[in-house]
Design a protein around this motif. Sequence first.
Motif, PDB file in Angstrom:
ATOM      1  N   ARG A  54       0.839  -1.402  -0.095  1.00  0.00           N
ATOM      2  CA  ARG A  54       0.046  -0.077  -0.094  1.00  0.00           C
ATOM      3  C   ARG A  54       0.813   1.399  -0.120  1.00  0.00           C
ATOM      4  O   ARG A  54       0.426   2.159  -0.834  1.00  0.00           O
ATOM      5  CB  ARG A  54      -0.943  -0.086   1.081  1.00  0.00           C
ATOM      6  N   ALA A  74       0.597   4.175  -3.138  1.00  0.00           N
ATOM      7  CA  ALA A  74       0.286   5.605  -2.415  1.00  0.00           C
ATOM      8  C   ALA A  74       1.398   6.616  -3.045  1.00  0.00           C
ATOM      9  O   ALA A  74       1.178   7.638  -3.411  1.00  0.00           O
ATOM     10  CB  ALA A  74       0.187   5.727  -0.898  1.00  0.00           C
ATOM     11  N   GLU A  75       2.686   6.040  -2.993  1.00  0.00           N
ATOM     12  CA  GLU A  75       4.012   7.012  -3.347  1.00  0.00           C
ATOM     13  C   GLU A  75       3.789   7.081  -4.755  1.00  0.00           C
ATOM     14  O   GLU A  75       4.188   8.116  -5.233  1.00  0.00           O
ATOM     15  CB  GLU A  75       5.270   6.495  -2.901  1.00  0.00           C
ATOM     16  N   THR A 113       1.358   7.036  -6.574  1.00  0.00           N
ATOM     17  CA  THR A 113       0.228   7.872  -7.103  1.00  0.00           C
ATOM     18  C   THR A 113       0.672   9.319  -6.713  1.00  0.00           C
ATOM     19  O   THR A 113       0.262  10.128  -7.743  1.00  0.00           O
ATOM     20  CB  THR A 113      -1.245   7.544  -6.530  1.00  0.00           C
ATOM     21  N   ARG A 114       1.270   9.536  -5.641  1.00  0.00           N
ATOM     22  CA  ARG A 114       1.390  10.884  -5.290  1.00  0.00           C
ATOM     23  C   ARG A 114       2.533  11.690  -6.039  1.00  0.00           C
ATOM     24  O   ARG A 114       2.242  12.536  -6.329  1.00  0.00           O
ATOM     25  CB  ARG A 114       1.849  10.985  -3.678  1.00  0.00           C
ATOM     26  N   ARG A 115       3.439  11.076  -6.154  1.00  0.00           N
ATOM     27  CA  ARG A 115       4.685  11.433  -6.877  1.00  0.00           C
ATOM     28  C   ARG A 115       4.645  11.518  -8.288  1.00  0.00           C
ATOM     29  O   ARG A 115       5.223  12.617  -8.790  1.00  0.00           O
ATOM     30  CB  ARG A 115       6.100  10.490  -6.561  1.00  0.00           C
ATOM     31  N   GLY A 121       1.514  11.210 -10.223  1.00  0.00           N
ATOM     32  CA  GLY A 121      -0.003  11.411 -10.635  1.00  0.00           C
ATOM     33  C   GLY A 121      -0.545  10.194 -11.609  1.00  0.00           C
ATOM     34  O   GLY A 121      -1.279  10.397 -12.544  1.00  0.00           O
ATOM     35  N   SER A 131      -2.246   6.254 -12.007  1.00  0.00           N
ATOM     36  CA  SER A 131      -3.279   5.267 -11.445  1.00  0.00           C
ATOM     37  C   SER A 131      -2.590   4.297 -11.146  1.00  0.00           C
ATOM     38  O   SER A 131      -1.836   3.726 -11.920  1.00  0.00           O
ATOM     39  CB  SER A 131      -4.412   5.164 -12.494  1.00  0.00           C
TER      40      SER A 131
END
Length: 99
Positions: free
Chosen positions: A26, A30-31, A33-35, A37, A39
Amino acid sequence: MWIGWMEFDILLGDVRSLKQKRSAVRPVIAELTRRFGVSAAETATQDLHRRAGIGIALVAADRAHVVDVLDTAERLVAARPEFDLLSTRRGLAKSTDED
């Protein structure tokens, strides 16, 4: 418009349960997606506790940006000390490409 995707086949280190696997996978999703952009999701081997398949996808206006994001995401996953990156697969297509 360019569409890019990548699949990571990962061997997890000292993981003894599916709960521990989720705890390891997880944060990476998340990283990514965050770093970047993109999916991102766990896409394969959900029932095995030491293996994980993670997929990412993105859409951008130019090819160079898609390739750069995929390359950087691959380096990020490969650099994680708790993972062994076994293989990657990637695809790149232009929206006007014929099937």
